[in-house]
Design a protein around this motif. Structure first.
Motif, short mmCIF file in Angstrom:
data_model
loop_
_atom_site.label_atom_id
_atom_site.label_comp_id
_atom_site.label_asym_id
_atom_site.label_seq_id
_atom_site.Cartn_x
_atom_site.Cartn_y
_atom_site.Cartn_z
N ARG A 63 0.84 -1.20 0.00
CA ARG A 63 0.00 0.00 0.00
C ARG A 63 0.87 1.25 0.00
O ARG A 63 1.98 1.25 0.49
CB ARG A 63 -0.90 0.02 1.24
CG ARG A 63 -1.95 -1.05 1.21
CD ARG A 63 -2.85 -0.96 2.39
NE ARG A 63 -2.05 -1.21 3.60
CZ ARG A 63 -2.43 -0.89 4.82
NH1 ARG A 63 -3.59 -0.32 5.02
NH2 ARG A 63 -1.68 -1.16 5.85
N ARG A 64 0.34 2.31 -0.56
CA ARG A 64 1.06 3.58 -0.61
C ARG A 64 0.78 4.35 0.67
O ARG A 64 -0.07 5.23 0.72
CB ARG A 64 0.61 4.40 -1.82
CG ARG A 64 0.94 3.78 -3.16
CD ARG A 64 2.40 3.88 -3.49
NE ARG A 64 2.78 5.28 -3.61
CZ ARG A 64 4.03 5.71 -3.55
NH1 ARG A 64 5.00 4.87 -3.39
NH2 ARG A 64 4.29 6.99 -3.64
N THR A 65 1.48 3.98 1.73
CA THR A 65 1.30 4.65 3.01
C THR A 65 2.05 5.98 3.00
O THR A 65 2.85 6.27 2.09
CB THR A 65 1.83 3.77 4.16
OG1 THR A 65 3.23 3.55 3.94
CG2 THR A 65 1.11 2.44 4.20
N ARG A 96 5.83 5.46 2.92
CA ARG A 96 6.36 5.09 1.60
C ARG A 96 6.36 6.29 0.66
O ARG A 96 7.27 6.44 -0.16
CB ARG A 96 5.55 3.94 1.02
CG ARG A 96 5.86 2.63 1.70
CD ARG A 96 5.43 1.45 0.87
NE ARG A 96 5.93 0.23 1.47
CZ ARG A 96 5.16 -0.65 2.09
NH1 ARG A 96 3.88 -0.45 2.19
NH2 ARG A 96 5.69 -1.73 2.62
#
Length: 101
Positions: A29-31, A34
């Motif tokens: 996931r694009r947290t 990140r």
């Protein structure tokens, strides 16, 4: 002799049957972390600063280079701090009994 090609080998079968979600996991996931890491990696000055910080964190600390001196210094620091706290507590108790506080 026949000119027929040999039969194809059987398909490869894994030793363990893993579920599909383990064989083909979803992409990460694009947290926020990140995204920030991608931003830092995209700017050369920030990436260089990150590498310098990692190098600084990997250095050997004073306590690792001189364990005896660090142990003696820590002991003296704790001794002085504990003494000041005990004397301060006794002073406060004395001041309360005298009615000054």
């Amino acid at each position: 002799m026949s000119d027929a090609p040999p039969p194809p080998p059987p398909p490869h079968r894994a030793r363990v049957d893993l579920p599909d979600w383990m064989r083909n996991p979803e992409p990460p996931r694009r947290t926020l972390g990140r995204r920030l890491s991608g931003l830092v990696d995209g700017v050369p000055a920030l990436a260089a600063a990150r590498r310098r910080m990692w190098a600084w964190q990997g250095r050997t600390r004073f306590g690792e280079r001189h364990p005896t001196v660090a142990a003696i210094g820590s002991f003296v620091f704790v001794l002085v701090t504990a003494t000041l706290l005990a004397v301060g507590t006794l002073y406060l108790a004395w001041a309360i009994r005298q009615g000054r506080i």
